[in-house]
Design a protein around this motif. Structure first.
Motif, mmCIF file in Angstrom:
data_model
loop_
_atom_site.group_PDB
_atom_site.id
_atom_site.type_symbol
_atom_site.label_atom_id
_atom_site.label_comp_id
_atom_site.label_asym_id
_atom_site.label_seq_id
_atom_site.Cartn_x
_atom_site.Cartn_y
_atom_site.Cartn_z
ATOM 1 N N ARG A 29 0.814 -1.212 0.000
ATOM 2 C CA ARG A 29 0.000 0.000 0.000
ATOM 3 C C ARG A 29 0.848 1.264 0.000
ATOM 4 O O ARG A 29 0.438 2.324 0.441
ATOM 5 N N ARG A 30 2.069 1.123 -0.551
ATOM 6 C CA ARG A 30 2.905 2.309 -0.726
ATOM 7 C C ARG A 30 2.349 3.186 -1.837
ATOM 8 O O ARG A 30 1.787 2.697 -2.811
ATOM 9 N N HIS A 31 2.552 4.485 -1.724
ATOM 10 C CA HIS A 31 2.223 5.422 -2.788
ATOM 11 C C HIS A 31 3.472 5.574 -3.659
ATOM 12 O O HIS A 31 4.453 6.188 -3.253
ATOM 13 N N LEU A 32 3.442 4.994 -4.858
ATOM 14 C CA LEU A 32 4.615 4.935 -5.728
ATOM 15 C C LEU A 32 4.448 5.866 -6.927
ATOM 16 O O LEU A 32 3.359 5.958 -7.513
ATOM 17 N N GLY A 33 5.541 6.533 -7.288
ATOM 18 C CA GLY A 33 5.540 7.385 -8.474
ATOM 19 C C GLY A 33 6.072 6.633 -9.673
ATOM 20 O O GLY A 33 5.324 5.970 -10.395
ATOM 21 N N VAL A 34 7.379 6.732 -9.913
ATOM 22 C CA VAL A 34 8.030 6.021 -11.016
ATOM 23 C C VAL A 34 9.270 5.326 -10.472
ATOM 24 O O VAL A 34 9.867 5.757 -9.482
ATOM 25 N N MET A 35 9.656 4.228 -11.140
ATOM 26 C CA MET A 35 10.911 3.578 -10.804
ATOM 27 C C MET A 35 11.996 4.146 -11.711
ATOM 28 O O MET A 35 11.901 4.072 -12.931
ATOM 29 N N VAL A 36 13.018 4.730 -11.090
ATOM 30 C CA VAL A 36 14.096 5.396 -11.831
ATOM 31 C C VAL A 36 15.306 4.486 -11.900
ATOM 32 O O VAL A 36 15.741 3.918 -10.891
ATOM 33 N N GLY A 37 15.847 4.351 -13.107
ATOM 34 C CA GLY A 37 17.070 3.594 -13.310
ATOM 35 C C GLY A 37 18.273 4.515 -13.383
ATOM 36 O O GLY A 37 18.639 5.168 -12.412
ATOM 37 N N GLU A 38 18.868 4.619 -14.543
ATOM 38 C CA GLU A 38 20.094 5.406 -14.704
ATOM 39 C C GLU A 38 19.773 6.899 -14.878
ATOM 40 O O GLU A 38 18.817 7.272 -15.556
ATOM 41 N N ILE A 39 20.575 7.750 -14.239
ATOM 42 C CA ILE A 39 20.488 9.205 -14.424
ATOM 43 C C ILE A 39 21.823 9.686 -14.971
ATOM 44 O O ILE A 39 22.874 9.387 -14.401
ATOM 45 N N GLN A 40 21.784 10.424 -16.086
ATOM 46 C CA GLN A 40 23.007 10.933 -16.703
ATOM 47 C C GLN A 40 22.873 12.426 -16.998
ATOM 48 O O GLN A 40 21.773 12.941 -17.225
#
Length: 749
Positions: free
Chosen positions: A661-672
């Motif tokens: 029941r977590r409030h989830l946005g987006v799953m983020v992988g690599e940031i460049q």
């Protein structure tokens, strides 16, 4: 590169006999070049001839004039015996393989050299570092076995045997026995070693994924330990200025965060314990069922989760707050988890009130006893939070529970009786191995509650209505109302009612805003018939005194609290692989019965409405999307960036059979970041617990979920230049559709 000793030493010599080199008393042997290997050399520098331990020769070499064997430029030293001031070194692409060091003998991996598979005996040592003034990369030590009395050292800042060591070194996949010591400092790193002795991490030393069974990890100022696991007598000590991250305290393990120490992310598992002292900070702690975290006066916990009972029905997690301890963010409580307010004595008649993640406890006269940010997250409705008395010290404990609603008909030997009419001494019928067995009621209790309208159904505390025939033919034989966490008996196990809600045959009844609910306790924990359906009786885990009683308790008045793992009539199952097939079967039955949705389905979208917001409130939209990467043009002097998106709970979007029941946005992988012809990668979002708006890292997941408003690592854009930020979105959605302002308000709240 070759290390030579200054001055002279009596007996310095190199001999070769029987296919074996002996390097003695200040002499140096260099082994260089691919294909060049020396086997079973002996390297010794201490002592006086035949007095050297009875079998190692040598004259007065020792600390000032060590005997040295250096393998470099792809050269190999294999199976060396090192003692009494001898040194075997793998350097500049050379390797020392196997062998044994003891009595002040040592192996060294330096300047791009390797030590592999050595054994370090009592008073022997192994080191990974760099000799000052020479090129090459970090020294490497791997797969070594350090026995009791042996030492390991990774990093620089030392002078050893006349040589200055400065720079990085790495020890990996090694084993340190009880009584051994490993020191990580000044760019020294250990990766994945098993520690039975003591590991000391300080002054830019780093430990990664160390495992402690009976061993101790000591993290001092400027030291960092990430992914450490302590179990079976293993202990982690975090001192002032030290940092632990993504720690796991498993069964029998312990964690102690001393004054001004910090831990960013910790799992405290069953039969494990953690303690934080004054001015210590723990962020992102999860206390699993059977685990305990104690916050002493002045300690702070950010965003804690006290997990509920395990799938096997074990006890929930326990958080103990001493006087002056601080909760920040929101502490979420699961079913049967406990929050012990050790500084407040239990008071009969006290009540819990809850608004916007702020829980207050007032005495019967309305005086505030305690207030803190508790609720939300993984907890069910606020109405199921109750108070009980700690039998040890009389302090106040907040606990979560579940019950039957008033009017529920319970099967007894004299027919069905409304739950509110049952008394101590009455008998009810229990389902035991397929048969009806009469059992005595030893205790009854009830409470009244109000629904928190405006929240999700489960968080608001609406009762669950199981419609007639929803479970099987004429079962229940009329609609059954229970609290969301009340467990139904299906396929030999208990399942919380909230995990069976399908919106048709099993629903949240939004028309009921206030209700009474009841407990029934039998002499043994039982599976009872309620409206013809099988569900659980009450199991006393120590909280019965918070309920009003219709009559006296005639037995077990002073009995000790019971445990789900030991005393429950059946296991509690909340894992998806068990619950989903039950949910699907009940949904198919609803289809066959022609039952339609009670409430219209929520409108959803796959668009996360992804954008950046800087510290001045400016909104930055992606200029394009390439595969999974969203590309943002960053202005000069941008700062304080946050990644904002819609949010959704898996339980709402996938199904109630998912206990998430977590409030989830987006799953983020690599940031460049791309600028001025170069590309830089940022990975702090994958590990750091200091960045707000991210869920706890998950093992085996190549990404991390945001909670809809996530702080990004600091980003600097060169003056006069332009930069492109690439954010890989691994997963996300679908999301419920709501207007933008409401979405942002929900995230901010």
């Amino acid at each position: 590169m070759t290390i030579t000793s200054s001055g002279s030493a009596i007996g310095a010599q190199i001999t070769y006999a029987g296919g074996r080199y002996s390097v003695l008393s200040g002499a140096t042997l260099a082994v260089q070049g691919a294909g060049t290997t020396v086997f079973n050399p002996m390297v010794s520098g201490f002592g006086n001839g035949p007095d050297n331990s009875g079998f190692l020769p040598g004259q007065s070499g020792g600390t000032n004039y060590p005997a040295v064997l250096v393998a470099s430029a792809a050269g190999v030293a294999s199976g060396a015996t090192v003692g009494f001031g001898g040194v075997v070194m793998g350097a500049n692409g050379g390797t020392a393989v196997g062998g044994t060091a003891f009595d002040s003998g040592s192996f060294v991996g330096a300047n791009g050299g390797v030590v592999d598979g050595a054994t370090i005996g009592s008073n022997g040592g192994v080191m990974a570092s760099m000799v000052a003034g020479y090129g090459g990369g970090a020294g490497i030590v791997r797969n070594v076995h350090v026995q009791a009395g042996g030492y390991g050292l990774a990093g620089g800042g030392f002078t050893i045997k006349g040589q200055r060591f400065e720079g990085g070194g790495i020890i990996s996949a090694s084993r340190f026995d009880v009584g051994s010591t490993e020191i990580l400092t000044s760019a020294g790193t250990d990766i994945g070693s098993v520690i039975g002795g003591t590991q000391i991490v300080s002054s830019a030393g780093v430990a990664m994924k160390s495992i402690f069974s009976a061993g101790t990890q000591q993290i001092f100022s400027a030291g960092l330990a990430s992914g450490s696991i302590a179990s079976a007598g293993g202990r982690i000590e975090v001192y002032s200025g030290g940092t632990g991250a993504a720690l796991i305290i498993a069964s029998g393990g312990s964690l102690h965060v001393n004054m001004n120490g910090r831990v960013n992310g910790v799992q405290i598992q069953a039969a494990a314990a953690a303690t934080a002292d004054r001015a210590a900070i723990i962020s992102g702690a999860t206390i699993a069922g059977g685990g305990t975290l104690t916050l002493n006066s002045g300690a702070t916990l950010f965003n804690g989760v006290i997990a509920g009972t395990t799938s096997s029905g074990g006890v929930g997690g326990l958080l103990v707050l001493e006087s002056g301890a601080v909760l920040s963010g929101v502490t979420s409580m699961g079913w049967k988890s406990r929050l012990d307010i050790d500084s407040v004595q239990y008071t009969s008649g006290a009540e819990i009130y809850y608004t916007n993640n702020d829980m207050m406890v007032l005495d019967k006269d309305g005086n505030l006893l305690w207030e803190g940010p508790v609720g939300g997250g993984t907890s069910a409705g606020w109405n199921d939070f109750h108070l009980e008395r700690d039998p040890v010290d009389g302090s106040m404990i907040i606990v979560y529970d579940k019950c039957f609603l008033k009017g529920t008909m319970i099967r007894t030997p004299r027919g069905e009786v409304a739950v509110e009419n049952l008394e101590v001494g009455d008998r009810v019928l229990a389902y035991v191995n397929g048969e009806e067995v009469a059992r005595d009621i030893i205790w009854v209790g009830h409470r009244s509650t109000n629904v928190r309208q405006g929240l999700s159904d489960d968080e608001a505390g609406y009762p669950v209505r199981i419609k007639q025939g929803a479970l099987s033919e004429n079962v229940p034989h009329r609609d059954l109302l229970v609290t969301p966490e009340h467990a139904m008996f299906i396929d030999g196990s208990f399942i919380p009612a909230r995990m069976l809600v399908n919106g048709r045959s099993i629903v949240y009844d939004r028309n009921i805003k206030q209700f009474d609910y009841y407990h029934i306790e039998t002499d043994e924990h039982s599976v009872l018939w309620s409206e013809g359906a099988l569900s659980e009786s009450y199991l006393d885990t120590g909280d019965r005194n918070l309920f009003s009683r219709g009559s006296s308790v005639v037995r077990l008045l002073n009995a000790p609290a019971r445990d789900w793992a030991l005393h429950a009539a059946a296991p509690l199952r909340v894992e998806r692989e068990f619950v989903e097939p039950v949910y699907v079967a009940l949904s198919e039955r609803a289809d066959a019965l022609g039952m339609t949705a009670v409430h219209p389905a929520a409108e959803t979208t796959t668009d996360p409405d992804l954008h950046l917001v800087d510290d001045r409130g400016n909104e930055i939209r992606a200029i394009r999307v390439v595969n999974r990467s969203h590309l943002f043009m960053l202005p000069t002097n941008v700062s304080g960036l946050r990644l904002v998106s819609r949010t959704a709970r898996p339980v709402d979007m996938i199904g109630s059979f998912v206990d998430d029941r977590r409030h989830l946005g987006v799953m983020v992988g690599e940031i460049q970041i791309w600028e001025a012809g170069q590309t830089r990668s940022l990975d702090a979002h994958l590990t750091s617990e200091t960045l707000a708006g991210w869920t706890s890292p998950e093992a085996g997941i190549t990404g991390r979920w945001t909670s809809g408003n996530a702080e990004l690592p600091p980003i600097e854009v060169q003056a006069g230049g332009t930069a492109m930020l690439s954010i890989e979105i691994v997963a996300g959605g679908p999301y419920p559709v709501m207007d933008k302002n409401s979405s942002l308000e929900a995230i901010a709240g």
